[in-house]
Design an enzyme around this catalytic site. Structure first.
Site, PDB file in Angstrom:
ATOM      1  N   ASP A  57      -2.321  10.491   3.656  1.00 47.63           N
ATOM      2  CA  ASP A  57      -3.721  10.111   3.827  1.00 47.63           C
ATOM      3  C   ASP A  57      -4.451  11.121   4.708  1.00 47.63           C
ATOM      4  O   ASP A  57      -4.310  11.118   5.922  1.00 47.63           O
ATOM      5  CB  ASP A  57      -3.802   8.703   4.449  1.00 47.63           C
ATOM      6  CG  ASP A  57      -5.239   8.231   4.604  1.00 47.63           C
ATOM      7  OD1 ASP A  57      -6.122   8.797   3.922  1.00 47.63           O
ATOM      8  OD2 ASP A  57      -5.473   7.305   5.389  1.00 47.63           O
ATOM      9  N   LYS A  85      -9.636  12.876   8.793  1.00 46.31           N
ATOM     10  CA  LYS A  85      -9.024  12.553  10.082  1.00 46.31           C
ATOM     11  C   LYS A  85      -9.045  13.785  10.993  1.00 46.31           C
ATOM     12  O   LYS A  85      -9.170  14.915  10.527  1.00 46.31           O
ATOM     13  CB  LYS A  85      -7.574  12.095   9.868  1.00 46.31           C
ATOM     14  CG  LYS A  85      -7.447  10.768   9.131  1.00 46.31           C
ATOM     15  CD  LYS A  85      -5.995  10.376   8.936  1.00 46.31           C
ATOM     16  CE  LYS A  85      -5.870   9.083   8.150  1.00 46.31           C
ATOM     17  NZ  LYS A  85      -6.311   7.906   8.922  1.00 46.31           N
ATOM     18  N   ARG A 104      -7.607  -0.527   1.461  1.00 46.96           N
ATOM     19  CA  ARG A 104      -8.136  -1.780   0.913  1.00 46.96           C
ATOM     20  C   ARG A 104      -8.592  -1.599  -0.529  1.00 46.96           C
ATOM     21  O   ARG A 104      -8.637  -2.553  -1.294  1.00 46.96           O
ATOM     22  CB  ARG A 104      -9.272  -2.305   1.796  1.00 46.96           C
ATOM     23  CG  ARG A 104     -10.521  -1.468   1.814  1.00 46.96           C
ATOM     24  CD  ARG A 104     -11.390  -1.758   3.024  1.00 46.96           C
ATOM     25  NE  ARG A 104     -10.740  -1.323   4.246  1.00 46.96           N
ATOM     26  CZ  ARG A 104     -11.262  -1.529   5.456  1.00 46.96           C
ATOM     27  NH1 ARG A 104     -12.402  -2.153   5.591  1.00 46.96           N
ATOM     28  NH2 ARG A 104     -10.631  -1.099   6.521  1.00 46.96           N
ATOM     29  N   LYS A 124       0.847  -1.195   0.000  1.00 48.43           N
ATOM     30  CA  LYS A 124       0.000   0.000   0.000  1.00 48.43           C
ATOM     31  C   LYS A 124       0.883   1.245   0.000  1.00 48.43           C
ATOM     32  O   LYS A 124       1.648   1.466   0.934  1.00 48.43           O
ATOM     33  CB  LYS A 124      -0.900  -0.022   1.241  1.00 48.43           C
ATOM     34  CG  LYS A 124      -1.675   1.254   1.510  1.00 48.43           C
ATOM     35  CD  LYS A 124      -2.400   1.143   2.855  1.00 48.43           C
ATOM     36  CE  LYS A 124      -3.024   2.469   3.245  1.00 48.43           C
ATOM     37  NZ  LYS A 124      -3.631   2.407   4.594  1.00 48.43           N
ATOM     38  N   ASP A 141     -11.814   6.965   4.309  1.00 45.27           N
ATOM     39  CA  ASP A 141     -10.553   6.726   5.008  1.00 45.27           C
ATOM     40  C   ASP A 141     -10.186   5.240   5.008  1.00 45.27           C
ATOM     41  O   ASP A 141      -9.193   4.846   5.597  1.00 45.27           O
ATOM     42  CB  ASP A 141     -10.637   7.251   6.448  1.00 45.27           C
ATOM     43  CG  ASP A 141      -9.266   7.403   7.090  1.00 45.27           C
ATOM     44  OD1 ASP A 141      -8.266   7.487   6.346  1.00 45.27           O
ATOM     45  OD2 ASP A 141      -9.189   7.433   8.335  1.00 45.27           O
ATOM     46  N   GLU A 175      -9.252   3.785   2.361  1.00 47.09           N
ATOM     47  CA  GLU A 175      -8.736   3.791   0.981  1.00 47.09           C
ATOM     48  C   GLU A 175      -7.697   2.707   0.725  1.00 47.09           C
ATOM     49  O   GLU A 175      -7.501   2.289  -0.410  1.00 47.09           O
ATOM     50  CB  GLU A 175      -8.146   5.169   0.658  1.00 47.09           C
ATOM     51  CG  GLU A 175      -6.705   5.434   1.096  1.00 47.09           C
ATOM     52  CD  GLU A 175      -6.484   5.342   2.606  1.00 47.09           C
ATOM     53  OE1 GLU A 175      -5.415   4.854   3.019  1.00 47.09           O
ATOM     54  OE2 GLU A 175      -7.371   5.771   3.364  1.00 47.09           O
TER      55      GLU A 175
END
Length: 340
Positions: free
Chosen positions: A245, A252, A326, A240, A322, A324
């Site tokens: 992020d 977040k 997977r 990944k 959030d 993202e």
């Protein structure tokens, strides 16, 4: 207290003073207890470092690494530049000198790692450990090979650490792809970098959805190492590579968002592993696939309740932007399968 083997020989050279230090508890065998004793010219070395290993039967490979790490951090603190190690004194029934050499070299690389990218340089000349001499009753070439494997593992991990330490503005998906290409050039890997247009053609709707809010283009990075004659029995390493992020519209908190430069740690681990593969050249086929983008917020970013179609053809309802990781991994795993 009775010392045996090489310790008994040292004690004799010290006229029994090591035994006295043990009796007075100035030396301890407790795990990771480090003691440095000056030799006052009684032997060739200026100082002896005693490292506590705990109970002999319970000593594991991981314990050994931790002890060596503590030793090298202590030596680095005092700016020593050369060390010699009696490998046989770091073994038990389960661990031999080759295990000890591997653990030592890996721990040396890991415990002395420092990310110095943005620190002000000191005017003082840098002093660090430059030479480690290994004393062992085992074959020299075998010990050297075991140490080389350990050091390679440590350096690969440190490369991953450096990537994780880089801030998001200095490690974009494009930068990560360039890093992978250099790795490919160095070790002769087959390299493939899929651009946004390629992903659209292949129907990689999951990674493209995550990338929608970004001004940075996404990259699907592939490295292939062929260690066998036929391209069969392939190990896939899938990473990944979210270079930053925000959480997207499922944003977040102000505290939770700090440190999200590290959300590409999986990709860093894969690139570190491929460095090790390139150095050691195992008889194994390996394909590494890294899905890389950042997860940003804009007028075009994907939203909760969106439905997207991944490369495998499965549709995905987005409940949390959030999550993202997977999504990008779904397309990366599908693409890894295409490579066997």
């Amino acid at each position: 207290i009775k010392l045996e083997g090489q310790l008994a020989e040292l004690d004799e050279a010290f006229d029994g003073e090591l035994t006295n230090l043990l009796k007075e508890s100035d030396l301890s065998a407790k795990k990771k207890q480090i003691h440095i004793v000056h030799t006052f010219g009684k032997i060739g070395a200026k100082r002896i470092v005693f490292a506590g290993l705990g109970k002999q039967k319970e000593l594991s490979f991981h314990d050994l690494q931790e002890v060596y790490g503590a030793v090298f951090q202590e030596l680095s603190k005092w700016k020593y530049q050369q060390a010699a190690v009696l490998l046989n004194s770091f073994s038990n029934d389960a661990l031999d000198s080759l295990d000890a050499a591997h653990a030592l070299a890996e721990a040396f690389a890991l415990s002395t790692y420092e990310y110095t990218g943005y620190k002000q340089k000191s005017n003082e000349p840098e002093k660090k450990i430059e030479e480690i001499i290994l004393y062992s009753e085992t074959d020299e070439e075998e010990v050297r090979a075991a140490a080389n494997v350990g050091y390679t593992y440590g350096n690969g991990t440190n490369s991953a650490r450096t990537l994780v330490n880089l801030p998001g503005n200095m490690l974009t998906a494009t930068d990560m792809a360039a890093y992978a290409e250099k790795l490919g050039e160095k070790y002769g890997f087959e390299v493939e970098i899929l651009e946004k247009e390629d992903m659209l053609k292949l129907g990689m709707g999951a990674i493209l959805a995550v990338n929608q809010g970004s001004t940075e283009p996404p990259k699907m990075i592939v490295l292939k190492y062929q260690g066998k004659e036929e391209w069969t029995d392939v190990i896939g390493l899938v990473g990944k590579g979210i270079t930053f992020d925000t959480g997207g519209y499922s944003i977040k908190t102000k505290d939770g968002i700090v440190g999200m430069k590290t959300d590409m740690g999986g990709a860093a681990a894969v690139l570190g592993a491929m460095e090790i593969v390139g150095e050691l050249k195992p008889e194994q086929n390996v394909v590494a696939v890294i899905a890389s983008t950042d997860n940003m917020i804009s007028g075009s970013a994907f939203k909760p309740d969106d439905v997207i179609t991944s490369m495998s053809g499965k549709t995905i309802e987005v409940l949390n932007t959030d999550a993202e990781g997977r999504l990008v991994l779904a397309d990366a795993v599908t693409y890894a399968k295409h490579h066997g």
